[in-house]
Design a protein around this motif. Structure first.
Motif, PDB file in Angstrom:
ATOM      1  N   GLY A  31      38.131  16.700  17.000  1.00  9.83           N
ATOM      2  CA  GLY A  31      39.116  16.409  18.037  1.00  9.83           C
ATOM      3  C   GLY A  31      38.841  17.117  19.350  1.00  9.83           C
ATOM      4  N   ASP A  32      37.814  17.947  19.381  1.00  6.02           N
ATOM      5  CA  ASP A  32      37.460  18.665  20.613  1.00  6.02           C
ATOM      6  C   ASP A  32      36.517  17.783  21.422  1.00  6.02           C
ATOM      7  N   ASN A  33      37.034  17.247  22.520  1.00  3.37           N
ATOM      8  CA  ASN A  33      36.245  16.344  23.357  1.00  3.37           C
ATOM      9  C   ASN A  33      35.675  17.030  24.592  1.00  3.37           C
ATOM     10  N   SER A  34      35.568  18.349  24.545  1.00  2.00           N
ATOM     11  CA  SER A  34      35.028  19.071  25.691  1.00  2.00           C
ATOM     12  C   SER A  34      33.523  18.851  25.798  1.00  2.00           C
ATOM     13  N   LEU A  35      33.023  19.101  26.972  1.00  2.00           N
ATOM     14  CA  LEU A  35      31.592  18.996  27.220  1.00  2.00           C
ATOM     15  C   LEU A  35      30.824  19.980  26.338  1.00  2.00           C
ATOM     16  N   THR A  36      31.347  21.160  26.197  1.00  6.16           N
ATOM     17  CA  THR A  36      30.698  22.185  25.379  1.00  6.16           C
ATOM     18  C   THR A  36      30.598  21.731  23.921  1.00  6.16           C
ATOM     19  N   ALA A  37      31.657  21.148  23.388  1.00  6.92           N
ATOM     20  CA  ALA A  37      31.641  20.657  22.004  1.00  6.92           C
ATOM     21  C   ALA A  37      30.597  19.553  21.853  1.00  6.92           C
ATOM     22  N   GLY A  38      30.495  18.690  22.838  1.00  4.63           N
ATOM     23  CA  GLY A  38      29.492  17.625  22.799  1.00  4.63           C
ATOM     24  C   GLY A  38      28.082  18.175  22.803  1.00  4.63           C
ATOM     25  N   VAL A  39      27.842  19.185  23.630  1.00  3.12           N
ATOM     26  CA  VAL A  39      26.520  19.804  23.699  1.00  3.12           C
ATOM     27  C   VAL A  39      26.191  20.504  22.379  1.00  3.12           C
ATOM     28  N   ILE A  40      27.158  21.211  21.814  1.00  2.00           N
ATOM     29  CA  ILE A  40      26.933  21.895  20.531  1.00  2.00           C
ATOM     30  C   ILE A  40      26.641  20.871  19.437  1.00  2.00           C
ATOM     31  N   SER A  41      27.413  19.789  19.393  1.00  2.00           N
ATOM     32  CA  SER A  41      27.207  18.753  18.367  1.00  2.00           C
ATOM     33  C   SER A  41      25.840  18.088  18.519  1.00  2.00           C
ATOM     34  N   ALA A  42      25.474  17.724  19.738  1.00  2.00           N
ATOM     35  CA  ALA A  42      24.184  17.080  19.976  1.00  2.00           C
ATOM     36  C   ALA A  42      23.035  18.019  19.624  1.00  2.00           C
ATOM     37  N   THR A  43      23.156  19.284  20.018  1.00  2.00           N
ATOM     38  CA  THR A  43      22.119  20.267  19.714  1.00  2.00           C
ATOM     39  C   THR A  43      21.986  20.452  18.207  1.00  2.00           C
ATOM     40  N   THR A  44      23.107  20.494  17.510  1.00  2.00           N
ATOM     41  CA  THR A  44      23.090  20.637  16.055  1.00  2.00           C
ATOM     42  C   THR A  44      22.351  19.478  15.408  1.00  2.00           C
ATOM     43  N   LEU A  45      22.623  18.252  15.847  1.00  2.00           N
ATOM     44  CA  LEU A  45      21.955  17.078  15.283  1.00  2.00           C
ATOM     45  C   LEU A  45      20.452  17.108  15.546  1.00  2.00           C
ATOM     46  N   MET A  92      37.344  21.366  30.650  1.00  2.00           N
ATOM     47  CA  MET A  92      36.132  20.622  30.467  1.00  2.00           C
ATOM     48  C   MET A  92      35.130  21.416  29.604  1.00  2.00           C
ATOM     49  N   PHE A  93      35.051  22.726  29.787  1.00  2.00           N
ATOM     50  CA  PHE A  93      34.087  23.538  29.036  1.00  2.00           C
ATOM     51  C   PHE A  93      34.733  24.348  27.922  1.00  2.00           C
ATOM     52  N   GLU A  94      36.055  24.447  27.903  1.00  2.00           N
ATOM     53  CA  GLU A  94      36.758  25.287  26.934  1.00  2.00           C
ATOM     54  C   GLU A  94      36.863  24.593  25.581  1.00  2.00           C
ATOM     55  N   LEU A  95      36.400  25.290  24.552  1.00  2.00           N
ATOM     56  CA  LEU A  95      36.440  24.750  23.192  1.00  2.00           C
ATOM     57  C   LEU A  95      37.834  24.888  22.599  1.00  2.00           C
ATOM     58  N   THR A  96      38.263  23.864  21.869  1.00  2.00           N
ATOM     59  CA  THR A  96      39.518  23.954  21.116  1.00  2.00           C
ATOM     60  C   THR A  96      39.243  24.132  19.628  1.00  2.00           C
ATOM     61  N   VAL A  97      37.971  24.023  19.243  1.00  2.00           N
ATOM     62  CA  VAL A  97      37.528  24.223  17.866  1.00  2.00           C
ATOM     63  C   VAL A  97      36.438  25.290  17.910  1.00  2.00           C
ATOM     64  N   ASN A  98      36.433  26.156  16.909  1.00  2.00           N
ATOM     65  CA  ASN A  98      35.433  27.216  16.816  1.00  2.00           C
ATOM     66  C   ASN A  98      34.029  26.604  16.806  1.00  2.00           C
ATOM     67  N   TYR A  99      33.103  27.233  17.539  1.00  2.00           N
ATOM     68  CA  TYR A  99      31.740  26.680  17.640  1.00  2.00           C
ATOM     69  C   TYR A  99      31.032  26.651  16.299  1.00  2.00           C
ATOM     70  N   LEU A 100      31.307  27.600  15.404  1.00  2.00           N
ATOM     71  CA  LEU A 100      30.697  27.579  14.070  1.00  2.00           C
ATOM     72  C   LEU A 100      31.194  26.382  13.266  1.00  2.00           C
TER      73      LEU A 100
END
Length: 168
Positions: free
Chosen positions: A59-73, A1-9
Motif C-alpha cells: 500500500g506504500d505508493n511512494s517513490l522510495t517504495a517503488g525504487v526499493i521494490s524495483a531494486t529488490t526484483l 513523495m519520498f516518505e515510506l509508510t511501510v518498513n523498508y525491510l
C-alpha cells in the motif's frame, strides 16, 4: 513523495516473496518466448503485474517504495541468474530442460501436451525450418528459451551414387 509508510525491510521481503512466487508460477506455465506469446498470454502477464503490485508495496505508493521494490526484483533476478549459471541442478529447476517434441518423424504427444504447444504451433515451427513433412524430421526440440529447433533427417546416399561423382 519520498516518505515510506511501510518498513523498508518489509518492502524487500515482500519483493523477494513476490519474485519467487512469480518465478514458480511462470515456470509451471511452460516455455514461450515473448514473441511467441498469444494475446491471452500477454494480457495475463500485464494483469499479473498489476495484481502483485499491492502485495509488493504493502500500500506504500511512494517513490522510495517503488525504487526499493524495483531494486529488490533486479537483485533477485541477478542472484538467480548467477546461481543458475553455476549449478546445473538449479538451472534445470528454474529454467527447465529441453524437451524432444518429434523424434524420427514421430510426434511425442505427451511432451507437446505437457508444454502446452498446439499441433498448429508445432507444424508452424517445422515449416519455418523448411520441413514439408513430419517424416523429414530427425528431431524437433523445445529449448529452454521457448524456441523450437528442428533437425532434419539427412538423406542417405543411394548405392552406387559415389561411382557417378566426378573425380578430380
Amino acid at each position: 513523495m519520498f516518505e515510506l509508510t511501510v518498513n523498508y525491510l518489509e518492502l524487500i521481503a515482500r519483493g523477494v516473496l513476490v519474485y519467487f512466487f512469480l518465478l514458480l508460477i511462470l515456470r509451471l506455465t511452460g516455455k514461450r518466448q515473448i514473441g511467441q506469446l498469444a494475446p491471452f498470454d500477454l494480457v495475463l502477464l500485464l494483469v499479473l503485474s498489476n495484481a502483485v503490485q499491492n502485495a509488493m508495496n504493502g500500500g506504500d505508493n511512494s517513490l522510495t517504495a517503488g525504487v526499493i521494490s524495483a531494486t529488490t526484483l533486479i537483485v533477485c533476478n541477478g542472484v538467480i541468474s548467477r546461481l543458475t549459471a553455476r549449478s546445473k541442478w538449479l538451472e534445470g529447476l528454474v529454467e527447465g530442460r529441453p524437451r524432444v517434441l518429434v523424434h524420427d518423424g514421430e510426434v511425442n504427444h505427451a511432451a507437446i501436451a505437457r508444454e502446452q504447444i498446439t499441433h498448429h504451433e508445432l507444424m508452424a515451427a517445422l515449416r519455418c525450418a523448411g520441413c514439408a513433412h513430419l517424416a523429414d524430421v530427425h528431431f524437433a526440440v523445445l529449448e529452454n528459451s521457448g524456441h523450437i529447433n528442428v533437425i532434419l533427417r539427412r538423406e542417405r546416399p543411394r548405392e552406387g551414387a559415389a561411382d557417378s561423382l566426378p573425380k578430380d
